[in-house]
Scaffold this motif. Structure first.
Motif, PDB file in Angstrom:
ATOM      1  N   ASN A 428     -27.492  20.523  -7.730  1.00  0.00           N
ATOM      2  CA  ASN A 428     -26.345  19.708  -7.842  1.00  0.00           C
ATOM      3  C   ASN A 428     -26.861  18.331  -8.869  1.00  0.00           C
ATOM      4  OD1 ASN A 428     -24.347  21.421  -6.713  1.00  0.00           O
ATOM      5  ND2 ASN A 428     -24.914  20.459  -4.860  1.00  0.00           N
ATOM      6  N   ALA A 466     -25.722  10.061 -12.021  1.00  0.00           N
ATOM      7  CA  ALA A 466     -24.414  10.544 -11.309  1.00  0.00           C
ATOM      8  C   ALA A 466     -24.157   9.900  -9.739  1.00  0.00           C
ATOM      9  CB  ALA A 466     -24.918  11.963 -11.019  1.00  0.00           C
ATOM     10  N   ARG A 498     -21.736  11.033 -14.359  1.00  0.00           N
ATOM     11  CA  ARG A 498     -21.022  12.057 -13.623  1.00  0.00           C
ATOM     12  C   ARG A 498     -20.525  11.791 -12.065  1.00  0.00           C
ATOM     13  NH1 ARG A 498     -24.133  17.987 -11.829  1.00  0.00           N
ATOM     14  NH2 ARG A 498     -22.313  18.681 -11.180  1.00  0.00           N
ATOM     15  N   LEU A 500     -19.228  13.221  -8.515  1.00  0.00           N
ATOM     16  CA  LEU A 500     -19.125  14.332  -7.645  1.00  0.00           C
ATOM     17  C   LEU A 500     -18.511  14.520  -6.405  1.00  0.00           C
ATOM     18  CD1 LEU A 500     -22.392  14.806  -8.992  1.00  0.00           C
ATOM     19  CD2 LEU A 500     -22.002  17.118  -8.201  1.00  0.00           C
ATOM     20  N   ASN A 525     -17.421  20.007 -10.047  1.00  0.00           N
ATOM     21  CA  ASN A 525     -18.067  18.603  -9.457  1.00  0.00           C
ATOM     22  C   ASN A 525     -17.532  18.612  -8.036  1.00  0.00           C
ATOM     23  OD1 ASN A 525     -19.617  17.714 -11.821  1.00  0.00           O
ATOM     24  ND2 ASN A 525     -17.595  17.123 -12.846  1.00  0.00           N
TER      25      ASN A 525
END
Length: 528
Positions: A428, A466, A498, A500, A525
């Motif tokens: 990830n 992220a 990003r 998630l 995500n």
């Protein structure tokens, strides 16, 4: 009626218990019905009519085996305010509208929400009502002349002070006699109908030893008609609906709370939950729509009379039917005798009721907490007494909501730390990338979104590649929380970051899917 499960225990052997209980409650209900009507600013017979009609309809259509309905002390301040501002005819309109509101509440299953009423609000307005009832009887207790009932508490007190020079010592003697009877009987002979005896003895003393020297029901109201109430539909116009919808809603809300609390108390005394709250609201709604058609005032479940009903051995709602029939029988046969009852004899009954409903112990307990609940209690109490019940309850609820939101806002915990080893191993997170993990615990709703947005805005400004939001500890999510997550997602996208989601509970996932946010985030995500 035979198919009603509330009547399943009724048979030839048990019906005698309902008859005894119904007559016992009827004896208690007669003086209370008259007293509550007088204190509400209307004629005493209207309280009797309410006892008969509302008691019968709630027994047949309500949701409790043991509920006894009728006029209650809790309604006195709001009903008196309506009578003083709008008049008796408009009180009937407001009562009818309250019945409609109660029916709507039953269909919307509002009865299930009774447990969400803050206790501080309930105790506060009940204590405020008790103060208003108690002080409202000082004039009758002292036999003061020329005292006019006022809409506000401080004006009532000024009226009493203005007329204090007209004290009638015979009225005081009558009232003290009645009060002594109530105190002694309730303590040493609790099964004896104290309120009825407290009317009879002072009435006999006044009639024999000083007739015509104290104000009576006859001199004040012209006596009680020895006849059945006449049917008359209230003049319901659009203008009156607009004027009276708010007091009618307060009557309905107060009636719903008191009747459902009474049903809960009855279940506790009877040894198990049997009452159906929404059906109880239905019965109360029908009763309050029909009662004004015969001149009656708003009614609700009466906790004290319901408790008396259970203690007297009631088995089914038949006891409530018997109570209504008995009170009607007494009205038709003995109404003329009620005109001799001194108003000073009614005063200690209402004062005693006020003392019992004041809830001094729970009031002191909540006030002693010195917390948000204490503030809610005192605000509700003081505004109920100084302004009116409507303002007191509204302010109490608003303050309770604010206190709740403040308390809940501190329940959201956001823990920030670097990405964990398993995130890199799972693929990830790319090795070497700047990655931040935020653990979200607690409720994310309109009261906590500000803290959520500020914290994540700080992390976004640090410029990670992220952000992973660990949502396993998320306990609540509303539309405000969804909007906040969307706002964070937009800010992250503008900065090339990003987002998630990991560990999102299933029910919260459904909400995000319906809102379209799940698709916006991207299925790739959303991690397990």
């Amino acid at each position: 009626m035979l198919k009603d499960v509330r009547f399943e225990l009724l048979n030839r052997k048990t019906v005698k218990h309902d008859i005894v209980a119904g007559v016992t409650v009827g004896i208690v209900a007669i003086p209370l019905g008259m007293a509550f009507a007088i204190a509400s600013g209307v004629k005493p017979e209207y309280g009797i009519y309410t006892t008969v009609i509302a008691g019968l309809l709630v027994a047949l259509l309500g949701g409790s085996r043991f509920q006894i309905a009728g006029p209650t002390g809790a309604f006195i301040p709001i009903l008196l305010g309506i009578v003083l501002q709008y008049g008796y005819e408009d009180l009937l309109v407001a009562g009818f509208m309250a019945g409609v509101f109660l029916l709507v509440m039953s269909f919307l299953k509002v009865g299930d929400l009774i447990h969400f009423v803050p206790r501080a609000v309930t105790v506060g307005f009940t204590a405020g009502i008790a103060v208003i009832i108690f002080t409202g009887q000082i004039g009758n207790f002292l036999g003061l002349e020329g005292v006019e009932q006022q809409e506000f508490f401080h004006r009532d007190m000024l009226e009493i002070l203005r007329s204090i020079g007209t004290v009638n010592l015979l009225s005081v003697l009558t009232a003290v006699t009645g009060l002594a009877v109530i105190v002694l009987l309730t303590r040493f002979a609790p099964k004896v109908p104290a309120f009825l005896i407290a009317l009879l003895i002072p009435t006999l003393i006044a009639s024999i030893f000083y007739p015509g020297q104290v104000a009576t029901i006859g001199t004040a109201y012209g006596g009680i008609p020895q006849k059945l109430p006449e049917f008359s539909f209230p003049q319901l116009t659009f203008q009156k609906v607009v004027e009276l919808w708010q007091p009618a809603l307060i009557i309905a809300a107060l009636g719903a709370i008191e009747s459902l609390l009474s049903a809960v108390v009855a279940d506790g005394m009877a040894g198990g939950p049997t009452a159906r709250s929404n059906r109880e609201l239905f019965g109360q709604g029908v009763a309050n729509m029909v009662t004004p058609l015969f001149g009656g005032i708003p009614a609700t479940g009466a906790i004290a009379r319901t408790a008396t009903n259970i203690r007297s051995g009631a088995v089914s709602p038949m006891s409530g039917v018997v109570q209504s029939v008995f009170v009607l029988f007494v009205l038709v046969l003995f109404a003329p005798f009620a005109s001799h009852v001194p108003l000073a004899a009614m005063a200690p009954i209402l004062m005693f009721v006020a003392w019992n409903m004041s809830g001094i112990r729970p009031f002191a307990q909540i006030a002693g907490l010195r917390s948000g609940d204490s503030a809610v209690l005192l605000a509700t109490f003081l505004l109920t007494v100084s302004v009116n019940l409507t303002v007191g309850v509204q302010a109490g609820f608003l303050l309770a909501v604010i206190m709740f939101l403040r308390k809940m806002s501190g329940k959201l915990v956001l823990q920030v730390k670097p990405a964990e080893k398993e995130d890199y191993l799972s693929g990830n997170v790319e090795p070497g990338s700047l990655f931040t993990s935020v653990k979200v615990s607690g409720p994310l709703f309109f009261g906590t979104v500000r803290a959520f947005e500020l914290k994540l805005d700080q992390e976004i400004k640090k410029g990670p590649n992220a952000l992973i939001l660990r949502m396993k500890g998320l306990t609540a999510l509303d539309a405000g929380g969804v909007a906040a997550m969307s706002e964070v997602l937009d800010k992250a996208a503008l900065n090339g970051i990003r987002i998630l989601l990991q560990g999102l509970p299933a029910e919260k996932r459904v909400l995000l899917s319906k809102s379209g946010l799940l698709e916006k985030i991207g299925k790739e995500n959303v991690l397990k």
